[in-house]
Scaffold this motif. Structure first.
Motif, PDB file in Angstrom:
ATOM      1  N   CYS A  13       0.842  -1.199   0.000  1.00 29.69           N
ATOM      2  CA  CYS A  13       0.000   0.000   0.000  1.00 29.69           C
ATOM      3  C   CYS A  13       0.873   1.242   0.000  1.00 29.69           C
ATOM      4  N   ALA A  14       0.610   2.141  -0.940  1.00 24.35           N
ATOM      5  CA  ALA A  14       1.220   3.473  -0.910  1.00 24.35           C
ATOM      6  C   ALA A  14       0.441   4.283   0.116  1.00 24.35           C
ATOM      7  N   MET A  15       0.883   4.187   1.356  1.00 27.43           N
ATOM      8  CA  MET A  15       0.087   4.652   2.493  1.00 27.43           C
ATOM      9  C   MET A  15       0.069   6.171   2.601  1.00 27.43           C
ATOM     10  N   VAL A  16      -1.113   6.707   2.917  1.00 25.60           N
ATOM     11  CA  VAL A  16      -1.216   8.126   3.237  1.00 25.60           C
ATOM     12  C   VAL A  16      -0.486   8.402   4.545  1.00 25.60           C
ATOM     13  N   THR A  17      -0.142   9.640   4.753  1.00 33.77           N
ATOM     14  CA  THR A  17       0.442  10.067   6.022  1.00 33.77           C
ATOM     15  C   THR A  17      -0.633  10.784   6.841  1.00 33.77           C
ATOM     16  N   PRO A  18      -1.131  10.170   7.906  1.00 33.10           N
ATOM     17  CA  PRO A  18      -2.169  10.822   8.701  1.00 33.10           C
ATOM     18  C   PRO A  18      -1.658  12.077   9.425  1.00 33.10           C
ATOM     19  N   PHE A  19      -2.471  13.110   9.386  1.00 32.05           N
ATOM     20  CA  PHE A  19      -2.188  14.344  10.118  1.00 32.05           C
ATOM     21  C   PHE A  19      -3.345  14.632  11.078  1.00 32.05           C
ATOM     22  N   THR A  20      -3.049  15.392  12.117  1.00 32.85           N
ATOM     23  CA  THR A  20      -4.106  15.877  13.000  1.00 32.85           C
ATOM     24  C   THR A  20      -4.875  16.983  12.274  1.00 32.85           C
ATOM     25  N   GLN A  21      -5.997  17.379  12.838  1.00 32.98           N
ATOM     26  CA  GLN A  21      -6.779  18.450  12.218  1.00 32.98           C
ATOM     27  C   GLN A  21      -6.007  19.766  12.171  1.00 32.98           C
ATOM     28  N   GLU A  22      -5.006  19.891  13.048  1.00 32.44           N
ATOM     29  CA  GLU A  22      -4.156  21.093  13.037  1.00 32.44           C
ATOM     30  C   GLU A  22      -3.016  20.975  12.037  1.00 32.44           C
ATOM     31  N   GLY A  23      -2.869  19.806  11.398  1.00 25.68           N
ATOM     32  CA  GLY A  23      -1.847  19.632  10.374  1.00 25.68           C
ATOM     33  C   GLY A  23      -0.553  19.021  10.855  1.00 25.68           C
ATOM     34  N   SER A  36       6.011   7.718   2.827  1.00 25.90           N
ATOM     35  CA  SER A  36       6.638   8.920   2.276  1.00 25.90           C
ATOM     36  C   SER A  36       6.857   8.825   0.769  1.00 25.90           C
ATOM     37  N   GLY A  37       5.869   8.229   0.091  1.00 23.33           N
ATOM     38  CA  GLY A  37       5.861   8.279  -1.362  1.00 23.33           C
ATOM     39  C   GLY A  37       5.000   9.438  -1.826  1.00 23.33           C
ATOM     40  N   THR A  38       4.545   9.371  -3.072  1.00 17.12           N
ATOM     41  CA  THR A  38       3.669  10.416  -3.594  1.00 17.12           C
ATOM     42  C   THR A  38       2.410  10.528  -2.756  1.00 17.12           C
ATOM     43  N   THR A  39       1.761   9.390  -2.493  1.00 20.03           N
ATOM     44  CA  THR A  39       0.528   9.385  -1.724  1.00 20.03           C
ATOM     45  C   THR A  39       0.769   9.799  -0.279  1.00 20.03           C
ATOM     46  N   GLY A  40       1.979   9.581   0.216  1.00 21.66           N
ATOM     47  CA  GLY A  40       2.336   9.959   1.574  1.00 21.66           C
ATOM     48  C   GLY A  40       2.743  11.410   1.735  1.00 21.66           C
ATOM     49  N   GLU A  41       2.558  12.211   0.677  1.00 14.87           N
ATOM     50  CA  GLU A  41       2.834  13.654   0.723  1.00 14.87           C
ATOM     51  C   GLU A  41       4.281  13.967   1.087  1.00 14.87           C
ATOM     52  N   SER A  42       5.197  13.197   0.531  1.00 16.39           N
ATOM     53  CA  SER A  42       6.605  13.384   0.877  1.00 16.39           C
ATOM     54  C   SER A  42       7.144  14.795   0.610  1.00 16.39           C
ATOM     55  N   PRO A  43       6.656  15.530  -0.395  1.00 19.48           N
ATOM     56  CA  PRO A  43       7.200  16.880  -0.589  1.00 19.48           C
ATOM     57  C   PRO A  43       6.920  17.830   0.567  1.00 19.48           C
ATOM     58  N   THR A  44       5.915  17.515   1.401  1.00 12.35           N
ATOM     59  CA  THR A  44       5.547  18.450   2.465  1.00 12.35           C
ATOM     60  C   THR A  44       5.775  17.887   3.863  1.00 12.35           C
ATOM     61  N   THR A  45       6.484  16.776   3.973  1.00 10.81           N
ATOM     62  CA  THR A  45       6.889  16.291   5.297  1.00 10.81           C
ATOM     63  C   THR A  45       8.378  16.527   5.483  1.00 10.81           C
ATOM     64  N   GLY A  55      10.141   5.983   1.171  1.00 18.17           N
ATOM     65  CA  GLY A  55      10.436   6.915   0.097  1.00 18.17           C
ATOM     66  C   GLY A  55      11.503   7.910   0.522  1.00 18.17           C
ATOM     67  N   VAL A  56      12.572   7.968  -0.252  1.00 19.05           N
ATOM     68  CA  VAL A  56      13.685   8.869   0.087  1.00 19.05           C
ATOM     69  C   VAL A  56      14.109   9.723  -1.102  1.00 19.05           C
ATOM     70  N   GLY A  57      13.402   9.613  -2.202  1.00 17.36           N
ATOM     71  CA  GLY A  57      13.836  10.310  -3.410  1.00 17.36           C
ATOM     72  C   GLY A  57      13.622  11.808  -3.343  1.00 17.36           C
ATOM     73  N   THR A  58      14.607  12.543  -3.812  1.00 19.87           N
ATOM     74  CA  THR A  58      14.507  14.000  -3.941  1.00 19.87           C
ATOM     75  C   THR A  58      15.196  14.418  -5.239  1.00 19.87           C
ATOM     76  N   ALA A  59      15.193  15.706  -5.495  1.00 21.91           N
ATOM     77  CA  ALA A  59      15.879  16.229  -6.674  1.00 21.91           C
ATOM     78  C   ALA A  59      17.375  16.413  -6.440  1.00 21.91           C
ATOM     79  N   ASP A  60      17.844  16.112  -5.242  1.00 28.43           N
ATOM     80  CA  ASP A  60      19.218  16.374  -4.822  1.00 28.43           C
ATOM     81  C   ASP A  60      19.853  15.057  -4.375  1.00 28.43           C
ATOM     82  N   THR A  61      20.886  14.609  -5.061  1.00 32.88           N
ATOM     83  CA  THR A  61      21.508  13.327  -4.732  1.00 32.88           C
ATOM     84  C   THR A  61      22.017  13.312  -3.293  1.00 32.88           C
ATOM     85  N   ARG A  62      22.641  14.360  -2.866  1.00 26.96           N
ATOM     86  CA  ARG A  62      23.187  14.404  -1.506  1.00 26.96           C
ATOM     87  C   ARG A  62      22.087  14.270  -0.461  1.00 26.96           C
TER      88      ARG A  62
END
Length: 312
Positions: free
Chosen positions: A18-28, A53-62, A87-94
Motif C-alpha cells: 500500500c502506498a500509504m497516506v500520512t495521517p495528520f491531525t486536524q491542526e496539520g 513517504s511516497g507520492t501518496t504519503g505527501e513526501s514533498p511536504t513532510t 520513500g527517500v527520493g529528492t531532486a538532490d543526490t546528496r
C-alpha cells in the motif's frame, strides 16, 4: 538473463504493497497514533508491505524528521508482519543519500527512490544518481519510474544496466510504457510492481511482482483478491475482480484529483485515520467524498454477495 515468470523468486517486499497516506491531525501535525492504527489495519486486511513517504504519503511536504518518525512508528505497529519501504527520493543526490541513511537507521526494509525531478538530468546522470544512493546503505532499492511527475523517464536501457547492482532489486512502474516494462522483465530479475492501480493485474500477468497501490488504503482486501485469484489459476475471476474495482479506481485516480486527496477523503468518511492534506493540496469537497463513498459501498457490497455464494 532471461526471466521466466513461472520461476520467479518471492517478491522482495511481498506482492501487495500500500502506498500509504500520512495521517495528520486536524491542526496539520503528524499523527503518529493514527499512523500506527492505519498501518496495523492495512496489514491485517491484506497488505504485505507499506510504502511510506511516497507520492501518496505527501513526501514533498513532510520534514526529514517526520519521515524518520513515520518509519519508527510503523515498525513498532506492524513488527515483522509487513515490509516497510521508505520513500527517500529528492531532486538532490546528496539529500537523497542522507534520507536513505536515516531510513535505514529508523528501521526500513527497503528504499523507494524516484528519478531526480525538475532538473531533468540525462540518463547517464540518472544512473549515477541511483548508483550513489544504492552504495550509501545496505538496503535494497526500488526505483520509481513516474515521468509524468518527475519530467524524467528511467529508460529501459538504464534500468537494465542498474539491475546489475546487487542492491537494485525492484521497480515501481508508473511509466505507462507496458512494452518497456516487459522488455526489462525479459532481460533482468528486477521485481516489477505496478504503481498505477489500473495496471495491477495486467503487469502481474506478464511476470510482475505485485503492486504498490493507492486504492489499497481503502480496499486492501479487494486489491489482494485480484492477485490471489490469478495465483490460484482463476484468471477469469481475477479479471472480473479487477473490473469490479475499476469504478473506484477511476474515481480515486483518474477523476482530476490526486490520489492522496481522494484516499484521505474516503478514509475520513470511513472513520479511519487520515486527517487533512497539506498545502498546496486541498481537500475533496462533500460531493466528491459522497461519490467516493457510494462507489466504495457498491464494491464492498459486491464482495459480500460473492462470499455468500453469488458469483455475479
Amino acid at each position: 538473463m532471461t526471466t521466466d515468470p513461472a520461476t520467479q523468486t518471492r517478491p522482495p517486499f511481498g506482492r501487495v504493497l500500500c502506498a500509504m497516506v500520512t495521517p495528520f491531525t486536524q491542526e496539520g501535525a503528524l499523527d503518529l497514533d493514527g499512523t500506527q492504527h492505519l498501518a496495523a489495519h492495512l496489514v491485517t486486511h491484506g497488505c504485505d508491505g507499506l510504502v511510506l513517504s511516497g507520492t501518496t504519503g505527501e513526501s514533498p511536504t513532510t520534514t526529514d524528521a517526520e519521515k524518520s518518525a513515520l518509519i519508527s512508528a510503523v515498525r513498532e505497529a506492524v513488527g515483522d508482519r509487513a515490509s516497510i519501504v521508505a520513500g527517500v527520493g529528492t531532486a538532490d543526490t546528496r539529500h537523497t543519500v542522507e534520507l536513505a541513511r536515516a531510513a535505514e537507521k529508523a528501521g526500513a526494509d527497503g528504499l523507494l527512490v524516484v528519478a531526480p525531478y525538475y532538473s531533468r538530468p540525462p540518463q547517464e546522470a540518472v544512473e549515477a544518481h541511483f548508483r550513489e544512493v544504492a552504495d550509501a546503505t545496505g538496503l535494497p532499492l526500488t526505483l520509481y519510474d513516474i515521468p509524468g511527475r518527475t519530467g524524467t523517464r528511467i529508460e529501459p536501457g538504464t534500468l537494465i544496466r542498474l539491475a546489475e547492482h546487487p542492491r537494485v532489486v525492484a521497480v515501481k512502474d508508473c511509466s505507462y510504457d507496458f512494452l518497456g516494462a516487459q522488455q526489462v522483465l525479459a532481460r533482468t530479475d528486477l521485481a516489477y510492481y505496478a504503481g498505477c492501480d489500473e495496471h495491477n493485474l495486467a503487469l502481474y500477468a506478464v511476470g510482475g511482482a505485485g503492486c504498490v497501490s493507492t486504492v489499497a488504503n481503502v480496499v486492501p482486501d479487494r486489491i489482494r483478491a485480484v492477485l490471489d485469484a490469478f495465483d490460484a489459476g482463476d484468471t477469469t475471476g481475477a479479471a472480473r475482480l479487477q473490473q469490479r474495482a475499476t469504478p473506484l479506481i477511476t474515481a480515486m485516480m483518474a477523476a482530476g484529483l490526486p490520489g492522496t486527496v481522494t484516499a484521505k477523503a474516503l478514509l475520513g468518511a470511513l472513520g479511519l485515520p487520515a486527517g487533512p492534506v497539506r498545502a498546496p493540496l486541498m481537500p475533496a469537497d462533500r460531493e466528491t467524498t459522497d461519490g467516493l463513498l457510494r462507489l466504495y459501498e457498491e464494491l464492498t457490497a459486491i464482495r459480500g454477495r460473492t462470499l455468500n455464494g453469488d458469483p455475479h
